[in-house]
Design a protein around this motif. Sequence first.
Motif, PDB file in Angstrom:
ATOM      1  N   THR A   1      42.439  36.073 135.405  1.00 50.12           N
ATOM      2  CA  THR A   1      42.908  37.244 136.448  1.00 50.12           C
ATOM      3  C   THR A   1      43.064  36.114 137.595  1.00 50.12           C
ATOM      4  N   GLU A   2      44.041  35.952 137.857  1.00 46.83           N
ATOM      5  CA  GLU A   2      44.401  34.956 139.265  1.00 46.83           C
ATOM      6  C   GLU A   2      44.689  36.053 140.575  1.00 46.83           C
ATOM      7  N   VAL A   3      43.820  35.994 141.403  1.00 42.16           N
ATOM      8  CA  VAL A   3      43.717  36.829 142.519  1.00 42.16           C
ATOM      9  C   VAL A   3      43.813  35.857 143.887  1.00 42.16           C
ATOM     10  N   VAL A   4      44.684  35.983 144.819  1.00 40.51           N
ATOM     11  CA  VAL A   4      44.998  35.345 145.863  1.00 40.51           C
ATOM     12  C   VAL A   4      44.722  36.042 147.030  1.00 40.51           C
ATOM     13  N   CYS A   5      43.984  35.488 147.964  1.00 40.61           N
ATOM     14  CA  CYS A   5      43.548  36.363 149.169  1.00 40.61           C
ATOM     15  C   CYS A   5      44.971  36.464 150.046  1.00 40.61           C
ATOM     16  N   HIS A   6      45.125  37.574 150.710  1.00 38.66           N
ATOM     17  CA  HIS A   6      46.180  37.949 151.823  1.00 38.66           C
ATOM     18  C   HIS A   6      45.364  38.432 153.077  1.00 38.66           C
ATOM     19  N   SER A   7      45.607  37.670 154.018  1.00 35.84           N
ATOM     20  CA  SER A   7      44.924  38.120 155.384  1.00 35.84           C
ATOM     21  C   SER A   7      45.223  39.622 155.913  1.00 35.84           C
ATOM     22  N   LEU A   8      44.485  40.086 156.358  1.00 39.53           N
ATOM     23  CA  LEU A   8      44.903  41.822 156.861  1.00 39.53           C
ATOM     24  C   LEU A   8      44.355  41.608 158.481  1.00 39.53           C
TER      25      LEU A   8
END
Length: 203
Positions: free
Chosen positions: A73-80
Amino acid sequence: MFAKMIFSSLLTISALAGSAFAAPFNPQTQSLDRRYISFNNWHGLSSLSGFDNFYGSDNFSGEISTQVVEQETEVVCHSLSVEIIQQKLLVLQEMAKQIITEQICDVETQTIVFQQYISASSHFTSDIMHTSGISAGYDSSIVSHYSGLYNSDGSLSTSDLGISGSDVGKSVIVPTGTNWNSATSPSSVQAAYTAAQSAISGN
Ligand SMILES: *[C@@H]1O[C@H](CO)[C@@H](O)[C@H](O)[C@H]1NC(C)=O
Protein backbone atom coordinates in the motif's frame (compact mmCIF):
# COMPACT_ATOMS: atom_id res chain seq x y z
CA MET A 1 27.43 27.63 51.52
CA PHE A 2 26.26 30.32 49.14
CA ALA A 3 28.47 28.95 46.37
CA LYS A 4 27.15 25.49 47.07
CA MET A 5 23.56 26.70 46.75
CA ILE A 6 24.27 28.36 43.45
CA PHE A 7 25.97 25.23 42.26
CA SER A 8 23.08 23.00 43.23
CA SER A 9 20.52 25.31 41.63
CA LEU A 10 22.60 25.36 38.47
CA LEU A 11 22.55 21.57 38.56
CA THR A 12 18.78 21.63 38.94
CA ILE A 13 18.41 24.03 36.03
CA SER A 14 20.63 21.97 33.80
CA ALA A 15 18.82 18.79 34.83
CA LEU A 16 15.49 20.41 33.91
CA ALA A 17 16.91 21.71 30.66
CA GLY A 18 18.31 18.25 29.98
CA SER A 19 14.92 16.63 30.31
CA ALA A 20 13.19 19.32 28.27
CA PHE A 21 15.65 19.51 25.43
CA ALA A 22 17.18 16.05 25.29
CA ALA A 23 16.53 13.97 22.19
CA PRO A 24 13.69 11.50 22.70
CA PHE A 25 14.47 8.27 24.50
CA ASN A 26 16.11 5.78 22.17
CA PRO A 27 15.72 2.16 23.30
CA GLN A 28 18.55 1.09 21.01
CA THR A 29 21.16 3.17 22.79
CA GLN A 30 19.71 3.72 26.24
CA SER A 31 18.20 1.49 28.88
CA LEU A 32 15.48 2.28 31.35
CA ASP A 33 16.51 0.86 34.68
CA ARG A 34 13.42 1.09 36.80
CA ARG A 35 11.13 -1.23 38.71
CA TYR A 36 7.77 -1.93 37.12
CA ILE A 37 4.71 -1.59 39.29
CA SER A 38 1.81 -3.80 38.29
CA PHE A 39 -1.38 -1.80 37.88
CA ASN A 40 -3.72 -4.81 37.92
CA ASN A 41 -6.21 -3.93 40.71
CA TRP A 42 -3.81 -1.19 41.84
CA HIS A 43 -4.75 -0.09 45.41
CA GLY A 44 -7.66 -2.52 45.27
CA LEU A 45 -9.35 -0.74 42.36
CA SER A 46 -11.38 -3.24 40.37
CA SER A 47 -11.57 -0.70 37.54
CA LEU A 48 -7.87 -1.54 36.95
CA SER A 49 -8.48 -5.27 36.72
CA GLY A 50 -6.50 -6.65 33.76
CA PHE A 51 -4.72 -3.35 33.08
CA ASP A 52 -1.32 -5.01 32.50
CA ASN A 53 -2.70 -7.43 29.90
CA PHE A 54 -3.06 -4.70 27.31
CA TYR A 55 0.61 -4.13 26.51
CA GLY A 56 1.93 -6.98 28.61
CA SER A 57 3.32 -6.61 32.12
CA ASP A 58 6.34 -4.40 32.63
CA ASN A 59 5.32 -2.39 29.58
CA PHE A 60 3.30 0.58 30.84
CA SER A 61 3.91 2.79 27.82
CA GLY A 62 3.66 0.07 25.17
CA GLU A 63 6.68 1.15 23.22
CA ILE A 64 6.94 -0.87 20.04
CA SER A 65 10.32 -2.24 19.01
CA THR A 66 9.29 -3.79 15.69
CA GLN A 67 6.72 -2.97 13.07
CA VAL A 68 5.32 -4.72 10.03
CA VAL A 69 5.05 -2.28 7.14
CA GLU A 70 2.44 -2.96 4.48
CA GLN A 71 4.70 -2.59 1.44
CA GLU A 72 1.92 -3.09 -1.10
CA THR A 73 0.00 0.00 0.00
CA GLU A 74 1.67 3.21 -1.13
CA VAL A 75 0.34 6.33 0.55
CA VAL A 76 1.85 9.72 -0.26
CA CYS A 77 1.45 12.68 2.06
CA HIS A 78 -0.46 15.74 0.82
CA SER A 79 -0.16 18.88 2.89
CA LEU A 80 -3.28 20.51 4.25
CA SER A 81 -3.70 23.83 6.03
CA VAL A 82 -2.19 23.56 9.50
CA GLU A 83 -5.38 24.97 11.02
CA ILE A 84 -7.41 22.09 9.61
CA ILE A 85 -4.84 19.66 11.05
CA GLN A 86 -5.15 21.40 14.43
CA GLN A 87 -8.94 21.08 14.25
CA LYS A 88 -8.77 17.34 13.60
CA LEU A 89 -6.30 16.72 16.41
CA LEU A 90 -8.46 18.76 18.76
CA VAL A 91 -11.39 16.47 18.02
CA LEU A 92 -9.23 13.44 18.90
CA GLN A 93 -8.04 15.16 22.08
CA GLU A 94 -11.58 15.88 23.27
CA MET A 95 -12.72 12.37 22.35
CA ALA A 96 -10.02 10.97 24.64
CA LYS A 97 -11.30 13.21 27.44
CA GLN A 98 -14.88 12.13 26.76
CA ILE A 99 -13.95 8.43 26.99
CA ILE A 100 -11.93 8.95 30.17
CA THR A 101 -14.55 11.05 31.99
CA GLU A 102 -17.71 9.26 30.83
CA GLN A 103 -16.48 5.69 30.95
CA ILE A 104 -14.14 5.64 33.97
CA CYS A 105 -15.51 6.71 37.36
CA ASP A 106 -12.45 6.16 39.56
CA VAL A 107 -10.27 9.25 39.46
CA GLU A 108 -7.14 7.18 40.16
CA THR A 109 -7.90 5.01 37.14
CA GLN A 110 -8.58 8.15 35.06
CA THR A 111 -5.13 9.38 36.12
CA ILE A 112 -3.27 6.16 35.32
CA VAL A 113 -5.05 5.55 32.01
CA PHE A 114 -4.43 9.10 30.81
CA GLN A 115 -0.74 8.90 31.73
CA GLN A 116 -0.49 5.67 29.74
CA TYR A 117 -2.16 7.36 26.77
CA ILE A 118 0.25 10.32 26.84
CA SER A 119 3.27 8.11 27.33
CA ALA A 120 2.31 5.65 24.57
CA SER A 121 1.60 8.55 22.19
CA SER A 122 4.86 10.31 22.98
CA HIS A 123 7.02 7.60 21.40
CA PHE A 124 5.87 8.94 18.04
CA THR A 125 8.15 11.96 18.59
CA SER A 126 11.30 9.92 18.02
CA ASP A 127 9.74 8.13 15.03
CA ILE A 128 9.05 11.47 13.31
CA MET A 129 12.56 12.67 14.18
CA HIS A 130 14.11 9.44 12.83
CA THR A 131 15.85 8.63 16.09
CA SER A 132 13.90 5.53 17.13
CA GLY A 133 14.55 3.10 14.30
CA ILE A 134 10.75 2.86 13.87
CA SER A 135 9.28 4.51 10.76
CA ALA A 136 6.75 7.29 11.26
CA GLY A 137 3.42 5.86 10.23
CA TYR A 138 0.23 4.43 11.66
CA ASP A 139 -1.36 1.07 12.14
CA SER A 140 -4.15 0.94 9.58
CA SER A 141 -5.99 -1.94 11.17
CA ILE A 142 -6.19 -0.10 14.50
CA VAL A 143 -7.36 3.08 12.73
CA SER A 144 -10.12 1.10 11.02
CA HIS A 145 -11.86 0.73 14.40
CA TYR A 146 -12.67 4.45 14.66
CA SER A 147 -16.31 3.86 13.77
CA GLY A 148 -16.64 1.43 16.68
CA LEU A 149 -16.19 4.21 19.23
CA TYR A 150 -19.68 5.68 18.87
CA ASN A 151 -23.20 4.34 18.53
CA SER A 152 -25.40 5.62 15.72
CA ASP A 153 -27.20 7.96 18.18
CA GLY A 154 -23.86 9.70 18.89
CA SER A 155 -23.31 8.23 22.35
CA LEU A 156 -20.11 6.39 23.22
CA SER A 157 -20.28 2.70 22.46
CA THR A 158 -19.57 0.09 25.10
CA SER A 159 -18.54 -2.62 22.66
CA ASP A 160 -15.34 -4.63 22.89
CA LEU A 161 -13.32 -3.67 19.81
CA GLY A 162 -11.45 -6.96 19.97
CA ILE A 163 -8.02 -5.35 19.82
CA SER A 164 -5.12 -5.21 22.23
CA GLY A 165 -2.06 -3.02 22.62
CA SER A 166 0.02 -5.86 21.29
CA ASP A 167 -1.76 -5.55 17.92
CA VAL A 168 -0.30 -2.13 17.25
CA GLY A 169 2.49 -2.14 14.67
CA LYS A 170 1.26 -5.22 12.82
CA SER A 171 -0.08 -3.46 9.72
CA VAL A 172 1.73 -0.19 9.44
CA ILE A 173 1.40 2.31 6.61
CA VAL A 174 4.39 4.62 6.24
CA PRO A 175 3.37 7.55 4.04
CA THR A 176 6.08 8.73 1.66
CA GLY A 177 6.72 12.19 0.28
CA THR A 178 8.04 14.00 3.35
CA ASN A 179 10.88 16.49 2.94
CA TRP A 180 13.23 14.29 5.05
CA ASN A 181 16.84 14.79 3.97
CA SER A 182 19.29 12.60 5.84
CA ALA A 183 22.01 15.25 5.64
CA THR A 184 20.09 18.25 6.96
CA SER A 185 16.95 17.00 8.67
CA PRO A 186 18.51 15.54 11.85
CA SER A 187 19.55 19.04 12.92
CA SER A 188 16.50 20.85 11.57
CA VAL A 189 14.04 18.55 13.36
CA GLN A 190 16.11 18.92 16.54
CA ALA A 191 15.82 22.71 16.19
CA ALA A 192 12.07 22.35 15.61
CA TYR A 193 11.77 20.13 18.69
CA THR A 194 13.77 22.54 20.84
CA ALA A 195 11.67 25.50 19.68
CA ALA A 196 8.46 23.63 20.49
CA GLN A 197 9.78 22.58 23.93
CA SER A 198 10.73 26.21 24.67
CA ALA A 199 7.20 27.28 23.72
CA ILE A 200 5.79 24.61 26.07
CA SER A 201 7.93 25.62 29.02
CA GLY A 202 7.58 29.32 28.33
CA ASN A 203 11.29 30.18 28.03
C1 LIG B 1 5.33 -3.40 24.69
O1 LIG B 1 4.15 -3.25 23.97
C2 LIG B 1 4.34 -2.99 22.59
C3 LIG B 1 2.96 -2.76 22.00
O2 LIG B 1 2.17 -3.84 22.22
C4 LIG B 1 5.06 -4.16 21.95
O3 LIG B 1 5.28 -3.91 20.59
C5 LIG B 1 6.38 -4.36 22.66
O4 LIG B 1 7.02 -5.50 22.13
C6 LIG B 1 6.15 -4.56 24.14
N1 LIG B 1 7.44 -4.61 24.81
C7 LIG B 1 7.72 -5.53 25.71
C8 LIG B 1 9.07 -5.41 26.34
O5 LIG B 1 6.96 -6.41 26.01
